[in-house]
Each structure stands twice: as C-alpha cells, then as structure tokens.
Design an enzyme around this catalytic site. Structure first.
Site: not given
Ligand code: BGC
Length: 936
Positions: A513, A788
């Site tokens: 990502e 996260e």
């Molecule tokens: C990301 C986040 C992001 C979110 C929003 C995730 O996969 O890692 O940081 O804000 O998606 O959908």
C-alpha cells in the site's frame, strides 16, 4: 614574559573574554538562515523565495527592531558587504521569518550568497550572520535541452497462459524490471568554474560522475503524480569534473513510476518504464559553457547487477554482474545499446524543494535465532523503515536472501500475512571476492525481523545492520515525563511518524500500500510539527493534493493519485483545507495558504453541491478503525460505536468552512469570507436541529465521536455544551471504562476536547492504560511503533499494519500543548506570541518539553515535589509569551528565587482557572509556587 608568551597570553585572554558568558550577553546573534525552509538549497524555482533566520540572545526582552538582508552574486562581493542582487537596506521590522525576497528578478541558474544583520531592542546592530547560499534551477521549459531517454520495451517475454500461478509469477516479474544503467563520456578542455547537473531520473535514480556517487540522498527524486509534475534535482558536481575525459552515469530504478499492481485494494497507476532527463552544465573560467545532455548518444544496459527491483517486492542483486568502472571514462561499453528517446512523463519539470531522503541512522540487531536449520531470524529490536546492509564472505554464486517482516509467528518464523502482496525480499548473489557488503537501492521495507537464508556458514550479529531511511528532517521537539508508559508511547509514535515520511506522507511502510491517504494525517499533522520540521514536506503534499484535483473540484482520497479514489467523501480530502491551517499556525506560512486557496475554494464549492438542508452526508470511511468489540474484527459491527455519516461529514465540512473564512479574511477576500461564514452557520443550525436530542443531551447516537466533533468545532449551542460534554465523559467512564472509544476521526480531537473542559485526567488515563484499547496495550504486546488497529495483535491480517500513524490522533499535540503546555497564542501565527500553560495531572511528577519553533527554542519543563511546583520556561528572542503558572496564591510565587513581582520582564495579568497568568518577554525563567496552594 618574553614576546611569544606575551602574545599567547594576550590571545588566551581575549579568547577567554569572548567565550565568557558576559561577552555574549549583549550581542544578539543571527543563526539558522533558511530559504524556502531549507538550508542552502540548490536549484529552486521559486522566484520570490522566503527567507528566515533566528535571533539568538539569552537576554530578557530581546527583540529584533530592524534587519538588513544582503544577497550577492558572489561570495567575494558578499564579504565586502555588497548586495548587488538585493540589499534590503535597514528595514525597521521585527519580521524574521517568511521574509520575501524583493531584489532583482531571479533567473535560471543564478547563484546567490546571502547574509543578515539585525538590530536589537536597543538599536544595536548584530554582527553579520555567517553567509549561506541558494541557487536557482531551470525556470523555463526552454532551458531544458536534455531529452527523455530510456528503454521502453518490455524485457521479459510473457507467454500467454491460463495457469494462475504462472500468471502471478509473470505479474511479479513484470513489475520487477532490472535497473537501467546509462552512461556517457565527455571531454572537458578548459578550466572549470562550476559544473551543475539537473537530473530527473524516474522512478528512482542515482547519479555518478567519474565513478563517484553524487550526493548522499537515496530514493530520489521525490514522489509526484508524474502526469502532472516531475521533480528534478540540482547537484553541484564541480569538484568531480576533471579537465580531461570524464564519464557520467545514472542508474534508474522503478520506484513508483513503474509500479504496476492489480491486486491491491485499488489498481496502482503505472506510468511506464524508467526514464531519464539530465542536463550537466559546465561553466568555464573563461566565461564559456558546455552542456552535456541526455540524448541517444548515451549508452544503456539492463545487464548490470540489479536484476530486478520494486519498492514493495525488493531488489535482486547479482554481484557477479557488477561492471567495475562503468561510471568512469575509458570503460568499454561496446556491449551496451544506444539509449532510446522515449516519451516524456507528461508532467512539468519542477524543482524538488523538500529535504532529501537519506539513511538517517543505523541499527544493530539485538538477537539471532535459527527456528529451522539454515533459516536465521534477526531481531532489529525496533520496527523500522529502510533496508539491511549485509556483510558476507563466501563462494561466488551463493545467494543470500533477506525477507522482512514486522512480527514473528509462534514458531519463531516470519509472519508475513499482513504484508499482503508485498514480497519485501532482497536477494544478493555473491561474487566470491573476500568480504562483500551489499545494501539495496531501489526498495524499502517496514520491518523489525529479517529472515536470512542461503548464508554461507553461520551469520553473526555483525553480518547485518539496519539502515533507517526517511526524509531527512530536523528534529524539532523533545518530550519526556515521569510516567514510563507515556514515554514509551511517545517513543513508538516518533518511530512511526518518522518511518512514514517518503517524500509523501504514507499510511504504512510494509505492505503493498504505502500510499498518501489524506485522512490519516489531517489535524494530527500538527503533532508531527512538534517532532520534525515538516513545513516543506507538507507544503509539497498539498501540491500533490491540488495536482490530483479534477476539473469539477473533486480531490482523490490518496495523493499523489497512485490510487485513483474520487469518492467525494468529506473527511479524507478535507486535509486539503485543514493542513494549510497547520502550516499557518506552526510556521506562519501565509504563502502556502494563498497558493492553495483556489484549489480549496474549488473543492468547497464542489462539495457544497452535496449539502441538502444544511446537512452533508458524503462519507466513505466512517470513524475509521474505532476499537472493535470483538478481538478478531477489523471494523466494529456495534452501531453504538459507530458515528453516523452526516455527523462526520457535516462537522468536518463546517470546520473547513470556518477555516476557509479564516483564509479568505487573511487574503483580504471579504466576500468569500462572508459566503463561507453564512454557509457554516446553516450547517451549524442544521446539525443541532436535525441530530441534537434535547431530551437525551447528545447528538445522534451519542457515540464518543458524535460528542467530540460538535464540541471540538464549537457547534453545540452554549446552553447544551455541558450536557454534551458530560455525556462524553459518561461514555468514557462507564462504557469504555476509561478507554478511548474513537477511531481516526474522533481521535484527532478527543484529547484536546477533554482537556479544554477540565478532564485532562481522562486523557491521562488513555495515555497510561495498558489494557485494550490503548497505545500502552500495543506496547505491552510488542509494538515498537503504533498499530493500524487497536487490536493489531489479534485482528485479521488483511488490514493490519504494525506501523500506522493515524491512531495517534491528537495525542502528541496533547503532550506538547497540554502536558508541556507549549502553544502558539491564538491571536498569533508561527509562535510569534506563545502560551505556556502546563497541565499538572494525576500522579505526574515532571514534564520536560521543548520545541524548536520558527523563532527558536521554546522550553517548558515543570517538576512537582512534595512542597513546590517549579516551572522552567524559555521564550525565544523576538517573541513574547503568556505564562500560566498553576497556583492559588500569586503573591507567594517566586521567579529565579525572587518574589515574582520583582522579576524583570514579568507582568501579572490575572488569575484564571487556578493559575496566575503573566505576560513575559523573551528569556529564561524559573517560576516556583507552593504545592499546597496548587489545584490539580
Ligand atoms: C489505509 C488507511 C486509510 C484507509 C482508508 C487503509 O487501507 O491503510 O490508512 O486511511 O485505508 O480506507
């Protein structure tokens, strides 16, 4: 005394005098000269750059009353105090930051030397500062003679197949192109005065001149949407060019230019194959000049040692394929092909005006294990971002493979499920020549653990070191306190923030990502300003946001727009409006507000179309990542924890409108200001009419975030404020039992909202908790950064990074602005006026906070012992402050041991909420009050 001794004595005496504290006492000094936030930047393309400096003086009440800037075209002229390009003359002003250059028109390639002198409060002039410089880049498209060169053909034939495994392998192969090596020889016949290379090597590049790598930056240039904007970097190579035969070489990696990925949540933009545009300009002492530019006379090979590279997947390096001397004159490149002219990336070539990415430190591993024979697991002791430097001896052809991961499985092997598609694997093939050292160039990983396989013999701790890679930003703050969990959380957060700078602001560094998700770092970004000097980087990210904007005003949730996500949600793109406010408050950057203003207005106008009866409901992500009720869940299913979309969107849009009013007023656009204000009022009224329940005393379902946002943005009618606040407190105390119950959105405000109404104790609870959900829980469960998910140890790996910044929320802001109590006065910008308002809370015994503001270092450190509260404060020269000293009895306060009313530069203003409030001039102070008189 003989003569020599006498001279010596004299020198020592003078030196001692100069060094004595008395000598410095009266002379203010000027330090930290910067141009567009950078020290001595090369090749900028801002035609009215902003200059800044810091006045240094320990004296109380010192301030700048005037300045004079000299900008000269040569160091010699500057030495003679001649500003032939700009001599501002003596300007009566206290401005020392964001001083706009106002000299001769700046043109491409110009080189400037500059210095500053200031006048102090008594009208006494300082010495001139030490000279520094900046240079201009190539301002006009016509300046560029270099062509885009490279090799566009796909190198590996992919036979058509329906076999899924082969398809996957082919896809991986296609995104891991070998590096392109380019070279060119040239002759320099005359004496060189200066040689400057302007280089844009996409996705990533390294420049070599006569065998030497130029510069110590890595992963260069910075990331942009290459269809809109492409960075070039200017490099001074004068010392490397010889009057004779020379060679210039460039290695091109894929970076994000060639990063095709289909399997990630969104399709990643692929811009094509790597390419180079370069211009080396050599000026001779006789006034003539030569240009060596990228064109088809360059040679190119893909047969070098970097056989494959991809930022996410890793690098494969075969040392047997090294080409000694490839960047030196005389190397035989007969086997290389002529470079091809290729299409331009599309975006305009602009100067990179951000700090370079560098290896900013190294870590030595703390342990090795061997969970399976021949499989060695290194523990770096810290979840870090970067890569490994490998030291190895062995037979040629031996392949050592390094795989990276953030955590381990119970059996001690790597846990890689949360990396999703990222391979995070580097492979080094030995050439078999004694001790070999390898570190990759065109990849980076987020990891704590490294699996080493194929190592010849048994590796030791000394076989591997971790190279920490991030934007090389100055550290601006330090914080510590008497509570170890807070210190640990803070440390983890600093590591997390630092590791997520990659010329953009990324969400995470490890999985497939690593994108610039706008929502993660909106209001939270202010906290980062207390850690690192982020001004130039965030200003650049705002440019990425404007670049992503569609004609209709829509902004992508991810910028640069590598993932094209135009959802028109309010919360994520609102960073385009919120972040300029941060740059205004922290750095007094009115210029960036003006630059972004048209794009902000366009977005506001576009989004206003979604307002219906004063409510806007556009929201894609909710209050992202609230602590779920079930340890296995990523997202909560409990409706009571979720916050309704119209609440999130309407509150955030209201905040944006208020900010827009502020910007419009600042830019003297009164009509706009009135328009934004009127719309904001409609939203405020509608929110309460539609969602506030006078019976219940809260909005919507009364979730923590549904209380926090209306309170944070002052949308609650005054008479109801206490009820909403009390409901929030009730939710925290009875429902979440003293734990945080917000996600990314509410979390960016909750700590400040609670503190503003006197419940810092609840925040202190969040800060010191070690039970779920809390940052302390993460740390207790092995986190050395911030996860996260609050339940990152048990949740599904499909969205479970170990190094995300978003859940920090406003915690760092709270540490600095509330616990330490360092704030910019709300009536000022850029810390010209400071507030020192510490918050002694619960059992906290001491706090040390310092922040290098644009005006210099601010210190607030306090300590409580059985009988006293001591508060040490430093207010930098050229600023003033309001100090809140907690006490019941101002009369018994002392400053530096004297009754406070006798203290120089201190004026009592009032008593306010358990504190004596003073206005103070610059200087260092030691306040003290009796503990028994203190209210907590
Ligand atoms: C990301 C986040 C992001 C979110 C929003 C995730 O996969 O890692 O940081 O804000 O998606 O959908």
């Amino acid at each position: 005394m003989n003569k020599i001794k006498a001279v010596k004595f004299h020198t020592v005496f003078i030196a001692a005098l100069l060094l004595s504290p008395l000598a410095g006492l009266h002379a203010a000094e000027v330090s930290n000269l910067r141009c567009e936030y950078l020290s001595a930047p090369l090749g900028i393309d801002v035609v009215k750059p902003r200059l800044s400096w810091v006045m240094e003086s320990p004296l109380r009440g010192e301030k700048q009353t005037a300045y004079r800037v000299l900008v000269a075209s040569s160091a010699e002229l500057l030495k003679k105090d001649r500003g032939d390009v700009w001599d501002s003359g003596k300007v009566v002003s206290d401005q020392s930051i964001q001083v706009e250059y106002a000299g001769k028109t700046l043109e491409s390639r110009m080189r400037f030397y500059w210095k500053v002198r200031i006048w102090d409060k008594d009208g006494k002039a300082s010495d001139w500062s030490r000279p520094t410089l900046w240079t201009m880049g190539l301002l006009q498209p016509a300046d560029w003679k270099g062509m885009w060169i490279g090799l566009d053909e796909p190198l590996r034939e992919m036979p058509a197949t329906t076999n899924k495994a082969i398809q996957a392998a082919n896809e991986i192969a296609s995104r891991r192109l070998p590096a392109r090596w380019l070279r060119k020889e040239f002759i320099v016949g005359r004496q060189v005065k200066r040689a400057t290379a302007y280089v844009s090597g996409l996705g990533l590049s390294e420049l070599y001149v006569n065998g030497h790598k130029v510069g110590d930056d890595v992963l260069s240039p910075g990331l942009t949407d290459y269809h809109k904007r492409v960075f070039y970097v200017a490099r001074d190579v004068t010392k490397l060019v010889r009057p004779d035969r020379n060679a210039i070489g460039v290695i091109l990696g894929n970076g994000r230019y060639h990063a095709p990925r289909n399997k990630t949540p969104a399709r990643t933009q692929d811009y094509g194959s790597p390419k180079l545009c370069l211009q080396l300009e050599v000026e001779y002492t006789d006034g003539t000049r030569d240009e060596i530019v990228s064109d088809p006379t360059w040679k190119l090979t893909t047969a070098g040692p970097i056989e494959a590279n991809n930022e996410y997947d890793g690098e494969e390096y075969d040392a047997r394929r090294e080409m000694p001397g490839w960047a030196n004159a005389g190397f035989s490149d007969s086997g290389w092909m002529p470079a091809k002219c290729v299409s331009a990336p599309g975006g305009k070539l602009v100067a990179q005006i951000i700090n370079a990415i560098r290896v900013t430190g190294t870590l030595q591993p703390i342990a090795i294990t061997e969970p399976k024979p021949g499989v060695f697991i290194y523990d770096m002791g810290q979840n870090m971002v970067g890569w490994c430097r490998l030291h190895v001896r062995g037979p040629a052809g031996t392949i050592v493979t390094l795989r990276h991961a953030e955590t381990l499985q119970p059996d001690g092997t790597l846990y890689i499920s949360n990396l999703r598609g990222a391979k995070a694997t580097d492979a080094y093939t030995l050439k078999g020549q004694g001790r070999e050292t390898y570190e990759p160039r065109f990849t980076y990983h987020g990891f704590r653990f490294v699996e080493v396989t194929g190592f010849p013999g048994k590796p030791t701790l000394a076989s591997l070191e971790g190279c920490i890679v991030n934007d090389d930003l100055a550290t601006t703050g330090e914080f510590s306190c008497s509570q170890p969990t807070i210190n640990r959380n803070y440390r983890n957060m600093v590591w997390g923030v630092r590791g997520n700078y990659r010329s953009i602001i990324t969400d995470c560094p490890q999985r497939d990502e690593r994108q610039g998700w706008l929502g993660d770092r909106s209001a939270e970004s202010k906290g980062e300003a207390y850690l690192f000097d982020i001004a130039a980087l965030y200003a650049k990210w705002l440019q990425d946001m404007a670049d992503s904007q569609k004609e209709n005003g829509s902004i992508s949730d991810v910028c640069p727009e590598y993932w094209s996500l135009y959802n028109d949600s309010v919360t994520w793109p609102s960073s385009a409006v919120i972040i300029p406010g941060m740059l205004l408050d922290q750095y007094a950057d009115i210029g960036v507000v003006a630059r972004q203003y048209p794009s902000m207005v366009k977005w506001i106008d576009h989004m206003s179309g979604y307002i219906s009866n004063g409510i806007i409901s556009k929201d894609s992500y909710g209050d992202w990542c609230v602590p779920p009720e079930d340890f296995k869940l990523i997202h909560s299913k409990d409706p009571a924890r979720k916050t309704a979309k119209p609440i999130l969107a309407t509150c955030y849009f209201y905040d944006c409108l208020k900010l827009m009013r502020r910007y419009a007023t600042l830019l003297s656009k009164a009509e706009d200001a009135a328009r934004f204000d009127a719309l904001a009022d409609q939203l405020k009224v509608a929110l309460s009419t539609k969602f506030y329940s006078p019976e219940k005393g809260f909005y919507s379902n009364g979730s923590q975030t549904a209380c926090v946002l209306p309170l944070a943005f002052e949308m609650v009618p005054a008479a109801e404020h206490k009820r909403v606040f009390d409901h929030l407190v009730e939710k925290i105390t009875s429902e979440t039992k003293g734990h945080i119950g917000t996600g990314l959105i509410g979390g960016q405000w909750i700590n400040r909202v609670l503190t503003a109404d006197g419940r810092a104790d609840l925040v202190y609870g969040f800060a010191t908790n070690t039970t779920y959900p809390s940052w302390g829980y993460m740390a207790e469960h092995g986190a050395t950064t911030v996860w996260e998910l609050w339940n990152g140890d048990t949740a599904d790996p499909s969205m479970n990074s170990g190094n995300h910044v978003m859940l920090i929320g406003d915690f760092i802001i709270w540490l600095y602005e509330n616990l330490g109590g360092i704030q910019c006065d709300s009536g000022a910008i850029g810390f010209k006026k400071i507030v020192i308002k510490p918050t002694p809370v619960a059992d906290l015994k001491w706090v040390k906070a310092q922040y290098d503001s644009p005006y210099g270092r601010i210190v607030s450190s306090w300590k409580l012992d059985d009988s006293n509260l001591m508060l040490n404060v430093t207010v930098p020269a050229n600023t003033t402050a309001t100090v809140f000293m907690p006490t019941q009895n101002a009369a018994r306060l002392t400053e530096s041991g004297k009754p406070v009313e006798k203290a120089e530069g201190v004026k009592f203003l009032r008593m306010q909420s358990g504190a004596a409030v003073y206005s103070v001039v610059s200087g260092t102070y030691r306040f003290q009050s009796k503990f028994s008189e203190l209210t907590r």
